[in-house]
Motif scaffolding. Structure first.
Motif: not given
Length: 169
Positions: A141-169
């Motif tokens: 379960k810990i391993t699965a949660q770490r993978r999920e946490l890693g995926a959520l962090k990547r999604d957060e970073q991607r969403l952060g970049r997307l939000i940052a690029s919206l005003p320029r667009a």
């Protein structure tokens, strides 16, 4: 469980020592009984090898009646000694029976302790397997949660970049 197993081990050692003591006592009683039986055998052999002398034969043989009386007195003492030896042998036999019963009781205690130790070991192994299984499950379960946490962090970073690029667009 380990403490209980150690306690059972100490109890088992105490019972084994008691059994050893009972066996020593039994050997001592065997030796005593053998000695008493040899003594009784000697007394009986002496008594019957000389034959019985009756009063009429003593008078007709011309032997001293006082000597015959003394002989009868000594024979009576021998008979008392034989009776005492027989009582002692019976006492030794009774002690041996008691020792045998106590030894059987102690051996039964030993079997009970061994069964308890085995049950304790099985319980401890069962608990250990259960803990290992639980640990493996939690680890998964810990391993699965770490993978999920890693995926959520990547999604957060991607969403952060997307939000940052919206005003320029």
């Amino acid at each position: 469980a380990n403490r209980k197993l150690r306690e059972l081990g100490r109890e088992r050692e105490a019972v084994e020592q008691a059994i050893a003591g009972l066996e020593r006592e039994s050997r001592r009683l065997d030796a005593q009984s053998a000695g008493q039986q040899a003594q009784l055998e000697h007394l009986l052999r002496n008594r019957f090898s000389g034959g019985e002398t009756d009063a009429l034969r003593t008078i007709l043989s011309g032997e001293d009646p006082n000597q015959a009386a003394r002989d009868r007195h000594f024979l009576a003492l021998l008979a008392q000694a034989k009776a005492e030896l027989i009582r002692e042998l019976r006492g030794v036999a009774a002690k041996k029976r008691e020792l045998a019963a106590r030894t059987r009781d102690r051996q039964e205690q030993l079997r009970t302790i061994a069964a308890k130790q085995e049950a304790g070991r099985e319980q401890m192994l069962s608990q250990q397997k259960s803990r290992q299984s639980l640990l493996h499950e939690i680890s998964g379960k810990i391993t699965a949660q770490r993978r999920e946490l890693g995926a959520l962090k990547r999604d957060e970073q991607r969403l952060g970049r997307l939000i940052a690029s919206l005003p320029r667009a």
